[in-house]
Design a protein around this motif. Sequence first.
Motif, PDB file in Angstrom:
ATOM      1  N   VAL A  34       0.837  -1.199   0.000  1.00  0.00           N
ATOM      2  CA  VAL A  34       0.000   0.000   0.000  1.00  0.00           C
ATOM      3  C   VAL A  34       0.872   1.250   0.000  1.00  0.00           C
ATOM      4  O   VAL A  34       0.601   2.217  -0.726  1.00  0.00           O
ATOM      5  N   ALA A  35       1.932   1.255   0.803  1.00  0.00           N
ATOM      6  CA  ALA A  35       2.812   2.423   0.850  1.00  0.00           C
ATOM      7  C   ALA A  35       3.486   2.655  -0.499  1.00  0.00           C
ATOM      8  O   ALA A  35       3.634   3.808  -0.938  1.00  0.00           O
ATOM      9  N   LEU A  36       3.886   1.583  -1.180  1.00  0.00           N
ATOM     10  CA  LEU A  36       4.497   1.733  -2.499  1.00  0.00           C
ATOM     11  C   LEU A  36       3.475   2.256  -3.506  1.00  0.00           C
ATOM     12  O   LEU A  36       3.809   3.076  -4.373  1.00  0.00           O
ATOM     13  N   MET A  37       2.232   1.805  -3.390  1.00  0.00           N
ATOM     14  CA  MET A  37       1.181   2.297  -4.272  1.00  0.00           C
ATOM     15  C   MET A  37       0.949   3.796  -4.055  1.00  0.00           C
ATOM     16  O   MET A  37       0.794   4.562  -5.018  1.00  0.00           O
ATOM     17  N   MET A  38       0.940   4.241  -2.799  1.00  0.00           N
ATOM     18  CA  MET A  38       0.789   5.673  -2.516  1.00  0.00           C
ATOM     19  C   MET A  38       1.972   6.466  -3.045  1.00  0.00           C
ATOM     20  O   MET A  38       1.811   7.583  -3.549  1.00  0.00           O
ATOM     21  N   LYS A  39       3.175   5.911  -2.923  1.00  0.00           N
ATOM     22  CA  LYS A  39       4.362   6.601  -3.440  1.00  0.00           C
ATOM     23  C   LYS A  39       4.271   6.770  -4.953  1.00  0.00           C
ATOM     24  O   LYS A  39       4.604   7.840  -5.495  1.00  0.00           O
ATOM     25  N   ASN A  40       3.796   5.754  -5.660  1.00  0.00           N
ATOM     26  CA  ASN A  40       3.636   5.861  -7.107  1.00  0.00           C
ATOM     27  C   ASN A  40       2.559   6.874  -7.467  1.00  0.00           C
ATOM     28  O   ASN A  40       2.691   7.618  -8.448  1.00  0.00           O
ATOM     29  N   GLN A  41       1.478   6.919  -6.696  1.00  0.00           N
ATOM     30  CA  GLN A  41       0.427   7.897  -6.963  1.00  0.00           C
ATOM     31  C   GLN A  41       0.930   9.316  -6.765  1.00  0.00           C
ATOM     32  O   GLN A  41       0.597  10.217  -7.550  1.00  0.00           O
ATOM     33  N   MET A  42       1.720   9.533  -5.741  1.00  0.00           N
ATOM     34  CA  MET A  42       2.256  10.878  -5.514  1.00  0.00           C
ATOM     35  C   MET A  42       3.259  11.269  -6.597  1.00  0.00           C
ATOM     36  O   MET A  42       3.356  12.446  -6.965  1.00  0.00           O
ATOM     37  N   SER A  43       4.009  10.301  -7.107  1.00  0.00           N
ATOM     38  CA  SER A  43       4.936  10.622  -8.193  1.00  0.00           C
ATOM     39  C   SER A  43       4.194  11.000  -9.469  1.00  0.00           C
ATOM     40  O   SER A  43       4.739  11.726 -10.317  1.00  0.00           O
ATOM     41  N   LEU A  44       2.942  10.558  -9.603  1.00  0.00           N
ATOM     42  CA  LEU A  44       2.101  10.926 -10.744  1.00  0.00           C
ATOM     43  C   LEU A  44       1.192  12.114 -10.432  1.00  0.00           C
ATOM     44  O   LEU A  44       0.266  12.399 -11.207  1.00  0.00           O
ATOM     45  N   LEU A  45       1.448  12.796  -9.298  1.00  0.00           N
ATOM     46  CA  LEU A  45       0.676  13.966  -8.872  1.00  0.00           C
ATOM     47  C   LEU A  45      -0.775  13.634  -8.568  1.00  0.00           C
ATOM     48  O   LEU A  45      -1.647  14.516  -8.648  1.00  0.00           O
TER      49      LEU A  45
END
Length: 303
Positions: free
Chosen positions: A259-270
Amino acid sequence: MTVALERPTISASPTRRRRRFSLGVVTPYLQSAPLALILGAFLLLPIIMIVVVSFWDYDFAAMYPDFLTTNYSDVLGSWVTWKTYLNTIKFAAIVWALTLFIGFWVAYFLAFHIRTTAMQMVLFLVCTVPFLTSNIIRMISWIPVLGRNGLINSTLVHMGLVPKPIEWLLYSEFAVVLAMVHLYTLFMVTPIFNTLMRIDRSLVEAARDAGASGWQVLWNVIIPLAKPGMAIGTIFVVTLVMADFSTVQVMSGGQSASVALMMKNQMSLLQYPAAAANAVVLLVLVLLMVAGILRIVDIRREL
């Protein structure tokens, strides 16, 4: 003849009594105000902001203040998200079980088999030496050990135990679990060791005098008294594993998700509102797990 003069007792004025009463009521609030302000500014306010942003709308370029439940419906209605949450819970359960087993026996050895307090402290500090370096450094140090041409595979092939290098040692879920156990075992050792050191040794001696074997003393005396430390260590390990994204990303080679990695990817995509919705759901899940632990074990005597 002596005459006893009786001095009239002077009672405090009502104004002074009211002043003392008001100060006594306000004093605890004044003492707790600095900590309340710090927690409110650095803990409560960011959480409120995350909750607010989780209802906003967004596109590829910006966020728009609104009140939409689309982000939560995307989180809770996607089978990919559910699979990611289950994978994260699986990592947390496996790492918790391994760290609890290793941490308890390390703490038990330090508390009951090392007689002098000085040696206990020395060995405990030895356990903390690896934690003086960065988590990233300790994590990537496993790569030359577990790699295809790493230390383990080279030794096994050279000794003729395997015909070719073992592929699943690195960039797999095994590598993720191994790195997390290495990173977070100390967070289980410390509270358990603290709890075991508080156990009255006369209880252990009384159990032995009553004819209990070593395993009976361990199961019926030591483990029940060590449950608060186990609960505190469980809270530490579970929350750290649930929020870890770097270990999953590096040690799995991008083949596992959390889940944390998924959130990190979402933030990298703004996609900040979507990441905020995931953060709120993850926070609720972790709080429910912590509440369940606190219902089972009372840790107030350890605080």
